[in-house]
Motif scaffolding. Structure first.
Motif, short mmCIF file in Angstrom:
data_model
loop_
_atom_site.label_atom_id
_atom_site.label_comp_id
_atom_site.label_asym_id
_atom_site.label_seq_id
_atom_site.Cartn_x
_atom_site.Cartn_y
_atom_site.Cartn_z
N PRO A 8 0.57 -1.20 0.21
CA PRO A 8 0.06 0.21 -0.14
C PRO A 8 0.75 1.25 0.12
O PRO A 8 2.14 1.06 0.23
N LYS A 9 0.12 2.36 -0.03
CA LYS A 9 0.93 3.57 -0.04
C LYS A 9 1.25 3.80 1.26
O LYS A 9 2.41 4.58 1.66
N TYR A 10 0.34 3.69 2.23
CA TYR A 10 0.33 4.01 3.51
C TYR A 10 0.14 2.86 4.41
O TYR A 10 -0.78 2.07 4.09
N LEU A 11 0.94 2.40 5.56
CA LEU A 11 0.56 1.35 6.43
C LEU A 11 0.78 1.62 7.64
O LEU A 11 2.16 2.12 8.06
N VAL A 12 -0.06 1.68 8.72
CA VAL A 12 -0.06 1.81 10.02
C VAL A 12 -0.41 0.75 10.86
O VAL A 12 -1.56 0.15 10.64
N THR A 13 0.66 0.28 11.54
CA THR A 13 0.55 -1.20 12.29
C THR A 13 1.04 -0.92 13.80
O THR A 13 1.68 -0.18 14.22
N GLN A 37 14.13 4.71 3.39
CA GLN A 37 14.46 6.14 3.71
C GLN A 37 14.15 6.19 4.82
O GLN A 37 13.10 6.27 5.45
N ASP A 38 14.99 6.76 5.54
CA ASP A 38 15.06 7.15 6.92
C ASP A 38 14.49 8.44 7.35
O ASP A 38 14.08 9.25 6.23
N SER A 39 14.23 8.97 8.50
CA SER A 39 13.78 10.23 8.65
C SER A 39 14.50 11.39 8.46
O SER A 39 14.03 12.30 8.26
N LYS A 40 15.92 10.97 7.99
CA LYS A 40 16.74 12.11 7.28
C LYS A 40 16.73 12.08 6.03
O LYS A 40 17.63 12.69 5.39
N LYS A 41 15.92 11.37 5.31
CA LYS A 41 15.55 11.36 4.02
C LYS A 41 16.87 10.31 3.09
O LYS A 41 17.12 10.48 2.23
N PHE A 42 17.64 9.89 4.07
CA PHE A 42 18.67 9.17 3.25
C PHE A 42 18.04 7.76 2.99
O PHE A 42 17.41 7.02 3.61
N LEU A 43 18.58 7.45 1.51
CA LEU A 43 17.98 6.14 0.92
C LEU A 43 19.27 5.15 1.13
O LEU A 43 20.21 5.12 0.73
N LYS A 44 18.81 4.06 1.95
CA LYS A 44 20.03 2.90 1.98
C LYS A 44 19.29 1.68 1.42
O LYS A 44 17.94 1.16 1.56
N ILE A 45 20.00 1.04 0.60
CA ILE A 45 19.81 -0.24 -0.25
C ILE A 45 19.43 -1.27 0.97
O ILE A 45 20.10 -1.51 2.00
N MET A 46 18.57 -1.98 0.85
CA MET A 46 18.25 -3.19 1.67
C MET A 46 18.48 -4.63 0.66
O MET A 46 19.34 -5.43 1.37
N PHE A 47 17.77 -4.72 -0.34
CA PHE A 47 18.06 -5.92 -1.07
C PHE A 47 17.94 -5.66 -2.47
O PHE A 47 17.46 -4.69 -3.07
N SER A 48 18.69 -6.71 -3.13
CA SER A 48 18.65 -6.62 -4.74
C SER A 48 18.24 -7.98 -5.10
O SER A 48 18.92 -8.90 -4.99
N TYR A 49 17.43 -8.13 -5.97
CA TYR A 49 17.10 -9.51 -6.62
C TYR A 49 17.25 -9.25 -8.30
O TYR A 49 17.20 -8.44 -8.86
N GLU A 82 8.91 -3.51 14.52
CA GLU A 82 9.39 -2.69 15.62
C GLU A 82 9.44 -1.21 15.29
O GLU A 82 9.18 -0.92 14.23
N LEU A 83 9.34 -0.26 16.44
CA LEU A 83 9.33 1.15 16.14
C LEU A 83 10.18 1.79 15.29
O LEU A 83 9.95 2.57 14.40
N GLY A 84 11.28 0.93 15.21
CA GLY A 84 12.49 1.56 14.24
C GLY A 84 12.41 1.26 12.99
O GLY A 84 12.92 1.79 11.87
N ASP A 85 11.22 0.44 12.63
CA ASP A 85 11.02 -0.01 11.09
C ASP A 85 10.49 1.19 10.41
O ASP A 85 10.09 0.90 9.28
N SER A 86 9.87 2.09 11.13
CA SER A 86 9.08 3.11 10.58
C SER A 86 9.71 3.83 9.58
O SER A 86 11.13 4.36 10.07
N ALA A 87 9.43 4.04 8.37
CA ALA A 87 10.18 4.75 7.59
C ALA A 87 9.45 4.59 6.08
O ALA A 87 8.39 4.08 6.24
N VAL A 88 10.03 5.35 5.06
CA VAL A 88 9.21 5.30 3.81
C VAL A 88 10.21 4.16 3.02
O VAL A 88 11.46 4.14 3.04
N TYR A 89 9.58 3.15 2.67
CA TYR A 89 10.27 2.21 1.81
C TYR A 89 9.83 2.33 0.57
O TYR A 89 8.96 2.44 -0.10
#
Lengths: 111, 112
Positions: A8-13, A37-49, A82-89
């Motif tokens: 989804p575009k938004y996910l609250v859980t 993308q963390d709260s500081k707008k930094f984009l970090k790669i997680m996975f590549s397929y 977890e709380l720290g998972d909050s971010a934009v993916y």
């Protein structure tokens, strides 16, 4: 037609829940990515397929499990949120010359 | 460690003013990409630079890659409110299946 679509575009859980984010690309590309993308707008790669095979796993907790049923899809499943998972993916698909096409992002809020 | 550093982190300019955003790498770049993210939206590809000294322009945006291929600048001429957003530089690196890593981003606000 949207080239890379995420839902989804938004996910609250709540903390502890399991959730999935879906990504599909209609560009015929072989390689897809998940970025956080963390709260500081930094984009970090997680996975590549690449063509359904995991190529890059950037020290992501094993609560995160990507799944690629075919090369047009790369879904992200997250267990025990977890709380720290909050971010934009962001999901992305790679074309020629490493040009990336991004989805519109999924804003995940863990309460 | 952060491979790509962008400066400034944020920028507020008056409409009509020129501005420059810089992207510096600790390694030689094999491809440098500029993206723009509008608030709450996905990333839009702007330009790609591959050769040392290369310069590309699209409308009022010009991007340059230095001869050593370690620094790039993005210049906007006569800024408009539509230029507002977050600008990210991305770098491709050599070897095998490549991954694109991103800079820290620059948040641009253009005041009418």
């Amino acid at each position: 037609d949207t080239a890379v679509s995420q839902t989804p575009k938004y996910l609250v859980t709540q903390m502890g829940n399991d959730k999935s984010i879906k990504c599909e690309q209609n560009l015929g590309h072989d390689t897809m990515y998940w970025y956080k993308q963390d709260s500081k707008k930094f984009l970090k790669i997680m996975f590549s397929y690449n063509n359904k095979e995991l190529i890059i796993n950037e020290t992501v907790p094993n609560r995160f499990s990507p799944k690629s049923p075919d090369k047009a899809h790369l879904n992200l499943h997250i267990n025990s949120l977890e709380l720290g998972d909050s971010a934009v993916y962001f999901c992305a698909s790679e074309g020629a010359n490493e040009k990336l096409f991004f989805g519109s992002g999924t804003q995940l809020s863990v309460l | 460690s952060q491979e790509l550093e962008q400066s400034p982190q944020s920028l507020i300019v008056q409409e009509g003013k020129n501005l420059t955003i810089n992207c510096t790498s600790s390694k030689t770049l094999y491809g440098l990409y500029w993206y723009k993210q509008k608030y709450g939206e996905g990333l839009i590809f702007l330009m790609m630079l591959q050769k040392g000294g290369e310069e590309k322009s699209h409308e009022k945006i010009t991007a340059k890659l230095d001869e050593k291929k370690q620094q790039s600048s993005l210049h906007i001429t006569a800024s408009q409110p539509s230029h507002a957003g977050i600008y990210l530089c991305g770098a491709g690196h050599s070897g095998g299946y490549q991954k694109v890593t991103f800079g820290t981003g620059t948040k641009l606000q253009v005041i009418p």
